[in-house]
Scaffold this active site. Structure first.
Site, PDB file in Angstrom:
ATOM      1  N   GLU A 368      -5.256   0.756  -1.648  1.00 59.42           N
ATOM      2  CA  GLU A 368      -4.098  -0.036  -2.643  1.00 59.42           C
ATOM      3  C   GLU A 368      -5.452  -0.298  -3.783  1.00 59.42           C
ATOM      4  O   GLU A 368      -5.413   0.045  -5.541  1.00 59.42           O
ATOM      5  CB  GLU A 368      -3.796  -0.961  -2.924  1.00 59.42           C
ATOM      6  CG  GLU A 368      -2.666  -1.459  -4.010  1.00 59.42           C
ATOM      7  CD  GLU A 368      -2.111  -2.949  -3.568  1.00 59.42           C
ATOM      8  OE1 GLU A 368      -1.944  -3.384  -4.543  1.00 59.42           O
ATOM      9  OE2 GLU A 368      -1.476  -3.147  -2.770  1.00 59.42           O
ATOM     10  N   THR A 406      -1.288  -6.562  -4.282  1.00 60.57           N
ATOM     11  CA  THR A 406      -0.174  -6.505  -3.708  1.00 60.57           C
ATOM     12  C   THR A 406       0.297  -7.780  -2.341  1.00 60.57           C
ATOM     13  O   THR A 406       0.530  -8.499  -2.494  1.00 60.57           O
ATOM     14  CB  THR A 406       1.207  -5.788  -3.924  1.00 60.57           C
ATOM     15  OG1 THR A 406       0.511  -4.900  -2.839  1.00 60.57           O
ATOM     16  CG2 THR A 406       1.639  -4.817  -5.378  1.00 60.57           C
ATOM     17  N   SER A 462      -3.900  -2.706   8.482  1.00 59.53           N
ATOM     18  CA  SER A 462      -3.895  -3.542   7.807  1.00 59.53           C
ATOM     19  C   SER A 462      -3.913  -4.610   7.551  1.00 59.53           C
ATOM     20  O   SER A 462      -4.099  -5.245   7.740  1.00 59.53           O
ATOM     21  CB  SER A 462      -2.036  -3.533   8.430  1.00 59.53           C
ATOM     22  OG  SER A 462      -0.813  -4.344   7.823  1.00 59.53           O
ATOM     23  N   SER A 463      -3.860  -4.948   5.894  1.00 58.64           N
ATOM     24  CA  SER A 463      -4.595  -5.794   5.454  1.00 58.64           C
ATOM     25  C   SER A 463      -3.844  -6.954   5.408  1.00 58.64           C
ATOM     26  O   SER A 463      -4.177  -8.606   5.513  1.00 58.64           O
ATOM     27  CB  SER A 463      -5.061  -5.827   4.117  1.00 58.64           C
ATOM     28  OG  SER A 463      -4.062  -5.282   3.062  1.00 58.64           O
TER      29      SER A 463
END
Length: 524
Positions: A368, A406, A462-463
């Site tokens: 992202e 986000t 996955s952050s």
């Protein structure tokens, strides 16, 4: 023989008793007792004995006498065979025979006969003495299973129940079923619900009421899964086992769910389908899509090879130049970029056109973040740590626009922004952390504070899941990070009261359910 464990669920019509009872039974490996099916099995027996339901009108006394005499004869039970519930009439599987018009007519008439109802209660009680059951109705906890291990009175506001029935009727109408105008009149449905409640609560025989030792569960503001979990936790407490509570916000967020659904829809069509980068940071989902023929490309140079196929832009978004190249590639483009990510792209594009320095509070190298950087025509700086914020240096005359990844840690974002503002920059701050992410983090923290053990589910890449782990670990020392149920190796002491579960935005529901089942197993 293991001791039977029985659950009784009572409540008014429309509260979702049968749906909930079936799910609870499946989770516990118990038999869901479909009392209606047992009445139909009895009706089938009466029909085979030559009884005519029309006698109930022509000779009501004679009909009742025949039913009373015959209903003592058959044995009716329920069991599971190969995962399917089977209704047994004197040992015969009668499942295929219970939905005929003749059986329906007989069941409607014969169920009004008191001795028959009494006989069915005896059969239900007999079943509950030999196997663990979950049974729902209006007098289960008060009449049928007064000694049930767990008793629940499941209800919901009459307006909510009416709304549920209205939506069910609306769906039936759309599927082609003929319905009366009253079936789609919300006010009329609510009136009917309230009148039925009144009849059930004031009927002479076995009126609807909450047993003194039943737990009230109001499903008005709960999902089906939440109600099921609440009842399973009542059972766990009764058995002296820890409760298992799953965060309401666990799992797919709206954007991810929409993106993944779009790719599965494309996969069903067949043909050449690829996503630019993994659709989400979850290996299980990516592997499943791969098995369905969905490939993954990572470089611009790979685009021409799929000019005649479909290319899906993942939820993280892509840089502007890549977006334009995809649009002119000749491939069919399916853009699943999250709405919130697109908003960040718009902010960055506009601010950079005004000559502002763009600061992205986020993770270096995250998909992202990389995509967002590509929407700026002016200098961009990514800040992930306190040290980087303190070291940031720009001419004080240069205006700065700050946005956030986000899924970034909300508290950390505020901390890093404060450091930048203290430096005296002309700073335009946009807290673009997704509201769902913020809620997920808050709920995870609250749950972790209460839990003896906390389980965080999500992909290693996955952050947002990694951040959930950090948050939970700070509140609960025994916090586990797993990708799937097979990764879970709990070592409990027997003193634990609560096990909490949360999951990142890229974790599908089926993986969460597998972990839930594994946590509830009895062989720790």
């Amino acid at each position: 023989m293991a001791q039977c464990f029985n659950i009784a669920i009572d409540g008014p019509a429309g509260a979702g008793k049968s749906t909930i009872a079936k799910k609870v039974a499946a989770e516990l490996g118990s038999v869901y007792v479909d009392t209606g099916a047992m009445y139909r099995a009895m009706a089938l027996y009466l029909h085979r004995k030559g009884l005519d339901p029309r006698e109930a009108e022509n000779n009501p006394k004679g009909f009742e006498e025949k039913v009373t005499a015959l209903c003592r004869e058959p044995e009716i039970s329920i069991e599971y065979r190969d995962g399917v519930q089977v209704v047994l009439l004197n040992g015969e599987n009668v499942n295929p025979l219970l939905r005929t018009q003749e059986v329906s007519d007989m069941a409607s008439r014969s169920s009004q006969v008191g001795p028959l109802r009494k006989r069915l209660v005896e059969l239900q009680q007999k079943l509950a003495k030999t196997t663990s059951v979950v049974m729902d109705g209006r007098d289960i906890g008060t009449v049928v299973l007064p000694d049930a291990d767990v008793k629940v009175y499941l209800t919901a506001d009459a307006k909510v129940r009416a709304r549920r029935r209205y939506l069910e009727n609306l769906a039936a109408k759309k599927s082609g079923r003929d319905l009366s105008p009253e079936d789609l009149d919300l006010a009329a449905i609510e009136k009917d619900v309230r009148e039925r409640d009144d009849r059930d609560m004031n009927r002479k025989e076995s009126p609807l009421r909450q047993a003194e030792d039943a737990v009230l569960v109001d499903s008005s503001d709960m999902t089906i899964d939440q109600v099921v979990e609440a009842i399973l936790n009542l059972a766990a407490q009764k058995k002296g086992r820890p409760q298992v509570i799953t965060a309401r916000t666990a799992g797919f967020c709206f954007g991810v769910e929409k993106a993944v659904a779009a790719v599965y829809e494309e996969a069903a069509k067949g043909g050449d389908i690829v996503t630019f980068g993994p659709i989400i940071h979850n290996e299980a989902v990516v592997d499943d899509l791969k098995a369905k023929g969905v490939g993954v490309i990572e470089k611009k140079e790979e685009i021409p090879a799929h000019a005649g196929g479909t290319i899906v832009i993942r939820s993280h978004g892509v840089p502007r130049d890549l977006y334009e190249e995809l649009a002119h590639s000749g491939a069919r483009i399916v853009d699943t970029t999250c709405t919130f990510v697109k908003r960040i792209h718009e902010i960055v594009w506009k601010a950079s056109e005004e000559g502002r320095h763009i600061v992205i509070i986020g993770n270096h190298g995250h998909a992202e973040t990389l995509g967002t950087m590509g929407w700026s025509s002016s200098p961009v700086t990514v800040i992930e740590t306190r040290e980087e914020a303190e070291q940031f240096s720009e001419d004080l005359s240069t205006p700065i626009t700050v946005v956030a990844q986000t899924t970034f840690h909300s508290d950390k974002f505020e901390e890093l922004v404060a450091i930048l503002q203290k430096k005296g920059y002309n700073t335009q701050v946009n807290n673009t952390i997704c509201n769902a992410t913020h809620e997920r983090q808050l709920e995870a923290r609250k749950l972790a504070k209460r839990a003896d053990v906390m389980i965080v589910i999500g992909g290693k890449g996955s952050s947002n899941t990694a951040r959930l782990y950090e948050i939970c670990k700070a509140e609960c020392e025994q916090t586990c990070f797993v990708q799937k149920a097979e990764d879970l190796h709990l070592h409990l002491t027997g003193t634990e009261k609560l096990i909490g579960i949360t999951a990142g935005a890229s974790t599908p529901k089926n993986i969460i359910e597998e972990v839930q089942k594994d946590v509830r197993r009895t062989d720790f």
